[in-house]
Design a protein around this motif. Sequence first.
Motif, short mmCIF file in Angstrom:
data_model
loop_
_atom_site.label_atom_id
_atom_site.label_comp_id
_atom_site.label_asym_id
_atom_site.label_seq_id
_atom_site.Cartn_x
_atom_site.Cartn_y
_atom_site.Cartn_z
N ALA A 97 0.79 -1.27 0.65
CA ALA A 97 -0.09 0.40 0.23
C ALA A 97 0.32 0.91 0.31
CB ALA A 97 -1.04 0.21 1.18
N ALA A 98 2.12 1.13 0.95
CA ALA A 98 2.59 2.40 0.68
C ALA A 98 3.42 2.53 -0.20
CB ALA A 98 3.48 2.01 1.61
N LEU A 99 4.00 1.46 -1.47
CA LEU A 99 4.20 2.14 -2.43
C LEU A 99 4.00 1.83 -3.89
CD1 LEU A 99 8.28 -0.07 -1.46
CD2 LEU A 99 7.74 2.00 -1.11
N GLY A 100 2.16 1.38 -3.26
CA GLY A 100 0.92 1.64 -4.36
C GLY A 100 1.59 0.42 -5.90
N VAL A 101 2.49 -0.37 -5.25
CA VAL A 101 2.42 -2.24 -6.06
C VAL A 101 2.21 -3.09 -5.74
CG1 VAL A 101 4.84 -0.95 -6.54
CG2 VAL A 101 4.43 -2.74 -4.58
N ASP A 102 1.63 -3.75 -6.35
CA ASP A 102 0.77 -5.81 -5.96
C ASP A 102 1.82 -5.95 -4.81
OD1 ASP A 102 -1.14 -5.24 -7.08
OD2 ASP A 102 -0.52 -6.38 -8.78
N ALA A 103 1.62 -7.38 -4.09
CA ALA A 103 2.36 -7.85 -3.26
C ALA A 103 2.08 -9.25 -3.90
CB ALA A 103 2.01 -7.93 -2.71
N GLN A 104 2.18 -10.00 -4.04
CA GLN A 104 2.50 -11.27 -4.05
C GLN A 104 3.15 -12.46 -3.52
OE1 GLN A 104 -0.36 -12.35 -6.55
NE2 GLN A 104 -0.96 -10.01 -6.16
N PRO A 105 3.31 -13.48 -3.53
CA PRO A 105 3.75 -14.99 -3.02
C PRO A 105 4.88 -14.97 -3.62
CG PRO A 105 2.00 -15.41 -2.01
CD PRO A 105 1.28 -13.38 -3.04
#
Length: 126
Positions: A27-35
């Motif tokens: 959220a802070a960097l505005g990117v997707d987090a994926q395992p």
Amino acid sequence: MHRSRVYAVIIDTPKTEAAQAANFWSAALGVDAQPFPPAPHFTTLHHALPGLITAVQAVDDVPRMHLDIETDDVEAETMRLIALGAEQISRWQECHVLRAPGGQLVCVLPVESDLEVFQAQATVWP
């Protein structure tokens, strides 16, 4: 002669807080987090730092950030960094874990990126 380059910025987070940390950084960097299925202790933050892998790593240790340096000769790069003042503190799989002057961790690992990217961006060392 060997080559190396910074490959990744890793956000080391205690296991119990890794999911929360991945959500925060996403959220802070505005990117997707994926395992990252091949290594479930990593959550990749896609495109957070252009040209570098950025990930949250669940660890049994204190929170910190560290750099991964990829190289075509792990032993030579490790020795180069030790000559500059780093201290080898452990090994994990094919990775040499060093402590740089100032206390930061640096992991030296075999080439992980596409060969074309590595060849174009790596520094050549004598």
